[in-house]
Design an enzyme around this catalytic site. Structure first.
Site, PDB file in Angstrom:
ATOM      1  CG  ASP A  10      -1.892   1.128   1.240  1.00 41.43           C
ATOM      2  OD1 ASP A  10      -2.411   1.481   0.165  1.00 41.43           O
ATOM      3  OD2 ASP A  10      -2.124   1.694   2.328  1.00 41.43           O
ATOM      4  CG  ASP A  12      -1.749   8.417   1.924  1.00 36.15           C
ATOM      5  OD1 ASP A  12      -1.056   8.635   2.933  1.00 36.15           O
ATOM      6  OD2 ASP A  12      -2.430   9.305   1.368  1.00 36.15           O
TER       7      ASP A  12
END
Length: 272
Positions: A10, A12
C-alpha cells in the site's frame, strides 16, 4: 535471479503520509529492486494513472517503473472487460480511471451505458450524481473502484472517498455497487497474477485493516500491518481477524532478521 516471494505494498500510510515520505521507505524499495524481489504498489486511489504515480514517487526520491503500479482503476477496468468486452461506461472520476477503461477497450458515453463507474474525484458535481442515479434506475450496472468512505489528506485531515459518493447512488436507487478495489478478491487476485507468485508466498504490507489486511487474509497472503497510517495498536481488538506481523513502520523491514522472518513465514513479528 527473481525471488520466489513477492510484495504488494500500500502507499499512503505505508510509503508516505500526505506529502511526506515515511522514514525507511526509499531504502526498503531500493532493497527490493537490488535483490530482485517482485513487488507492486497497490492503491485504492483511481485518480492518477501509472505514469503520474511514478512521477509523484520520483519527486519523493523513489524511482520505480510503471510496471510497479497497480491501481483499483486498473482492476476495475480489467474486471469490466472480462464481464463485457468492448462495453460502455458513464464515469464519475478522473484521469487514472478514464485511462484504464480506454486501455481495456471501453468507451466513455453520456447516454445509455452498460455500467456506471464511480471513482475518486475532487470536483464531483451533484448534476453528475443525479445523472448516474437515473442511469442505474434505467438498468445500468453500478460499479465502484473502491468503497473507501474517505481518503487521507494533508495536515491529518480527510476528504470524501469513493464510497461516500457511491452510497448516495445506492441509497437513491436501492441498488448495491460492485467494487473491484481492495479488499475485493478481484484486485488482490489480479495483482498476485502480475507478481507470478502463489498465495502463500505473497506478502501484503498495509496500514488499513478493512482493506489491505482483510484483502490479504481472505486470499491467504502473508499480511504485515504497519502502524504509520490509519490503524493503531489499540484498534486491533475490534477485528475478528488480524495480521500475521505488526511493525512500527516500513523502516523495521530494513532489519535483516525481521525481513527474513516475514519472508520465510516464521513466527509472527509483533511489537513488544
Amino acid at each position: 535471479m527473481k525471488k520466489n516471494i513477492g510484495f504488494l505494498i500500500d502507499m499512503d500510510g505505508v510509503i508516505y503520509r500526505g506529502g511526506e515520505l515515511i522514514a525507511g521507505a526509499r531504502e526498503f524499495i531500493q532493497m527490493l529492486l537490488r535483490e530482485d524481489y517482485p513487488f507492486l504498489f497497490l492503491t485504492n486511489n483511481s485518480q492518477r494513472n501509472c505514469r503520474d504515480v511514478v512521477a509523484k514517487l520520483k519527486r519523493m526520491g523513489i524511482e520505480v517503473e510503471e510496471k510497479h503500479i497497480f491501481t483499483c482503476a486498473i482492476a476495475t477496468a480489467r474486471y469490466l472487460a472480462s464481464q463485457k468486452p468492448g462495453g460502455t461506461a458513464y464515469v464519475i472520476g478522473e484521469g487514472g480511471l478514464l485511462t484504464a477503461l480506454h486501455q481495456n477497450g471501453y468507451s466513455i458515453v453520456d447516454d445509455d451505458p452498460d455500467f456506471v463507474v464511480i471513482g475518486e474525484g475532487r470536483t464531483i458535481m451533484l448534476e453528475s450524481v443525479d445523472k448516474a442515479i437515473n442511469m442505474v434506475l434505467k438498468g445500468a450496472k453500478l460499479i465502484a473502484t473502491n468503497l473507501d468512505p474517505y481518503c487521507p489528506s494533508s495536515n491529518d485531515s480527510i476528504r470524501s472517498g469513493c464510497g461516500a459518493f457511491v452510497s448516495m447512488i445506492e441509497l437513491a436507487t436501492g441498488k448495491k455497487a460492485f467494487s473491484a478495489g481492495k479488499p475485493s478478491p478481484v484486485m488482490m487476485r489480479l495483482a498476485k497474477a502480475e507478481l507470478s507468485t502463489r498465495s502463500f508466498n505473497t506478502i501484503m504490507i498495509g496500514d488499513t485493516m478493512e482493506t489491505d489486511i482483510l484483502g490479504g487474509v481472505q486470499m491467504g497472503f502473508k499480511t504485515v500491518l504497519t502502524l504509520t497510517g490509519s490503524t493503531k495498536m489499540d484498534d486491533l481488538e475490534h477485528y475478528a481477524y488480524g495480521p500475521d506481523h505488526i511493525i512500527r513502520s516500513i523502516h523495521d523491514l530494513l532489519d535483516g532478521e525481521s525481513f527474513d522472518k516475514i519472508a520465510n513465514g516464521e513466527m509472527a513479528l509483533a511489537l513488544g
